[in-house]
Design a protein around this motif. Structure first.
Motif, mmCIF file in Angstrom:
data_model
loop_
_atom_site.group_PDB
_atom_site.id
_atom_site.type_symbol
_atom_site.label_atom_id
_atom_site.label_comp_id
_atom_site.label_asym_id
_atom_site.label_seq_id
_atom_site.Cartn_x
_atom_site.Cartn_y
_atom_site.Cartn_z
ATOM 1 N N ALA A 20 39.114 16.426 66.780
ATOM 2 C CA ALA A 20 38.654 17.336 67.910
ATOM 3 C C ALA A 20 37.833 16.381 69.077
ATOM 4 N N VAL A 21 37.338 15.345 68.583
ATOM 5 C CA VAL A 21 36.603 14.578 69.392
ATOM 6 C C VAL A 21 37.582 13.603 70.176
ATOM 7 N N ILE A 22 38.561 13.233 69.617
ATOM 8 C CA ILE A 22 39.410 12.496 70.297
ATOM 9 C C ILE A 22 40.278 13.405 71.549
ATOM 10 N N ILE A 23 40.602 14.585 71.111
ATOM 11 C CA ILE A 23 41.219 15.511 71.915
ATOM 12 C C ILE A 23 40.538 16.159 72.925
ATOM 13 N N LEU A 24 39.218 16.321 72.701
ATOM 14 C CA LEU A 24 38.295 16.768 73.767
ATOM 15 C C LEU A 24 37.547 15.751 74.617
ATOM 16 N N LEU A 25 37.866 14.558 74.367
ATOM 17 C CA LEU A 25 37.169 13.324 74.874
ATOM 18 C C LEU A 25 37.067 13.510 76.616
ATOM 19 N N PRO A 26 38.279 13.773 77.127
ATOM 20 C CA PRO A 26 38.154 14.019 78.439
ATOM 21 C C PRO A 26 37.382 15.521 79.065
ATOM 22 N N ILE A 59 19.873 19.547 66.109
ATOM 23 C CA ILE A 59 21.163 20.086 66.433
ATOM 24 C C ILE A 59 21.255 19.531 67.900
ATOM 25 N N LEU A 60 22.574 19.257 68.159
ATOM 26 C CA LEU A 60 22.971 18.978 69.642
ATOM 27 C C LEU A 60 23.761 19.814 70.370
ATOM 28 N N LYS A 61 23.191 20.015 71.452
ATOM 29 C CA LYS A 61 24.069 20.880 72.531
ATOM 30 C C LYS A 61 24.182 20.183 73.945
ATOM 31 N N PHE A 62 25.104 20.414 74.674
ATOM 32 C CA PHE A 62 24.937 20.049 76.045
ATOM 33 C C PHE A 62 23.647 20.876 76.786
ATOM 34 N N ARG A 63 22.945 20.257 77.580
ATOM 35 C CA ARG A 63 21.727 21.081 77.883
ATOM 36 C C ARG A 63 22.274 21.959 79.136
ATOM 37 N N THR A 64 21.725 23.074 79.026
ATOM 38 C CA THR A 64 22.089 24.399 79.864
ATOM 39 C C THR A 64 20.792 24.923 80.432
ATOM 40 N N MET A 65 19.681 24.191 80.386
ATOM 41 C CA MET A 65 18.518 24.951 80.849
ATOM 42 C C MET A 65 17.698 23.846 81.459
ATOM 43 N N LYS A 66 16.942 24.089 82.461
ATOM 44 C CA LYS A 66 16.205 23.331 83.184
ATOM 45 C C LYS A 66 15.227 22.600 82.179
ATOM 46 N N SER A 67 14.581 21.262 82.676
ATOM 47 C CA SER A 67 13.707 20.576 82.037
ATOM 48 C C SER A 67 12.444 21.115 81.734
ATOM 49 N N ASP A 68 11.912 22.094 82.549
ATOM 50 C CA ASP A 68 10.384 22.715 82.343
ATOM 51 C C ASP A 68 10.680 23.955 81.574
ATOM 52 N N THR A 69 11.800 24.126 80.888
ATOM 53 C CA THR A 69 12.059 25.187 79.946
ATOM 54 C C THR A 69 11.042 25.106 79.053
ATOM 55 N N PRO A 70 10.159 26.299 78.198
ATOM 56 C CA PRO A 70 9.340 25.895 77.174
ATOM 57 C C PRO A 70 10.159 25.658 76.184
ATOM 58 N N LYS A 71 9.813 24.551 75.092
ATOM 59 C CA LYS A 71 10.445 24.137 73.896
ATOM 60 C C LYS A 71 10.304 24.879 72.839
ATOM 61 N N ASP A 72 11.316 24.863 71.897
ATOM 62 C CA ASP A 72 11.383 25.593 70.617
ATOM 63 C C ASP A 72 10.969 27.045 70.884
ATOM 64 N N THR A 73 11.600 27.548 71.876
ATOM 65 C CA THR A 73 11.523 29.237 72.382
ATOM 66 C C THR A 73 12.926 29.734 72.387
ATOM 67 N N PRO A 74 13.155 30.457 71.257
ATOM 68 C CA PRO A 74 14.579 30.991 71.536
ATOM 69 C C PRO A 74 14.735 31.693 72.736
ATOM 70 N N THR A 75 16.029 31.731 73.334
ATOM 71 C CA THR A 75 16.171 32.110 74.955
ATOM 72 C C THR A 75 15.877 33.651 74.908
ATOM 73 N N HIS A 76 16.042 34.491 73.836
ATOM 74 C CA HIS A 76 15.738 35.842 73.939
ATOM 75 C C HIS A 76 14.090 36.122 73.884
ATOM 76 N N GLU A 99 27.993 24.194 72.760
ATOM 77 C CA GLU A 99 27.693 23.980 71.440
ATOM 78 C C GLU A 99 28.832 22.865 71.033
ATOM 79 N N LEU A 100 29.779 22.237 71.809
ATOM 80 C CA LEU A 100 30.636 21.128 71.274
ATOM 81 C C LEU A 100 29.978 19.909 70.699
ATOM 82 N N PRO A 101 28.849 19.576 71.468
ATOM 83 C CA PRO A 101 28.180 18.096 70.536
ATOM 84 C C PRO A 101 27.723 18.476 69.221
ATOM 85 N N GLN A 102 27.833 19.526 68.472
ATOM 86 C CA GLN A 102 27.537 20.027 67.235
ATOM 87 C C GLN A 102 28.797 19.245 66.491
#
Length: 210
Positions: A20-26, A59-76, A99-102
């Motif tokens: 998957a990493v090889i195929i999804l690299l682009p 866990i690794l994710k692509f960042r989807t939120m701004k840098s000033d978002t409260p840490k360790d707080t679920p989105t909901h 979720e791809l970086p996972q």
């Protein structure tokens, strides 16, 4: 028998993830550029989660939120989650591309392709409920039985119950159902709700046939 399947499952996780990493690299490169151009901050987002036997991992994710978002707080649990999500982030979350970086967590051995979604370290209610079904005793997954049967819409008790159903029935059949069912859920954006866990599910959800 379970040990043998777990060995096969682990080898399959590594093989599929490397391919998957090889195929999804682009695609990875395109998303990296989009994230950097869209907002300030790191490309990847790291967050402490609960792994096998309740050990912590990042866990690794692509960042989807701004840098000033409260840490360790679920989105909901954020008062107004929409104000923290970046423009590119909205697309990434809707399509689950964040979720791809996972894939790298899977290669490392922190996660499996299929299993209960890893809880935040401070989601004590979910962790405690999963203990009832031994769902904290296996590797968490990129996707799972609960994810294709409600995702964000599920109340904690229903989510933990479905995770327990996965543990009880773990094997090639349910793993294949989860794997291919995930693609359908992502295409339809099933169960994706920002700012809430969603509406309660029917009791029938607990009796859903595998």
């Amino acid at each position: 028998m379970l040990l043998n399947y777990q060995t096969i499952k682990r080898l399959s996780d590594i093989l599929i993830s490397v391919v998957a990493v090889i195929i999804l690299l682009p695609l990875f490169l395109v998303l990296v550029i989009a994230i950097k151009l869209d907002s300030k901050g790191p490309i990847l987002f790291k967050q402490k989660r609960i792994g096998k036997q309740k050990e912590h991992f990042n866990i690794l994710k692509f960042r989807t939120m701004k840098s000033d978002t409260p840490k360790d707080t679920p989105t909901h649990l954020l008062l107004n989650p929409e104000e923290y999500i970046t423009t590119v982030g909205k697309f990434l979350r809707k399509t689950s591309l964040d979720e791809l970086p996972q894939i790298f967590n899977i290669i490392k051995g922190d996660m499996s392709i299929v299993g209960p979604r890893p809880a935040l370290w401070n989601q004590y209610d979910l962790i405690e409920e999963r203990d009832k079904y031994e769902a904290n005793n296996i590797l968490p997954g990129l996707t799972g039985w609960a994810q294709i049967n409600g995702r964000d819409e599920l109340p904690i008790k229903d989510k933990a119950y479905l995770d327990g159903e996965y543990v009880k029935n773990i094997g090639i059949v349910i793993d294949v159902k989860c794997f291919f069912g995930t693609f359908l859920s992502v295409l339809k954006s099933d169960g994706v709700i920002e700012g809430g866990t969603g509406r309660p599910t029917n009791d029938d959800m607990r009796k859903k046939n595998l």
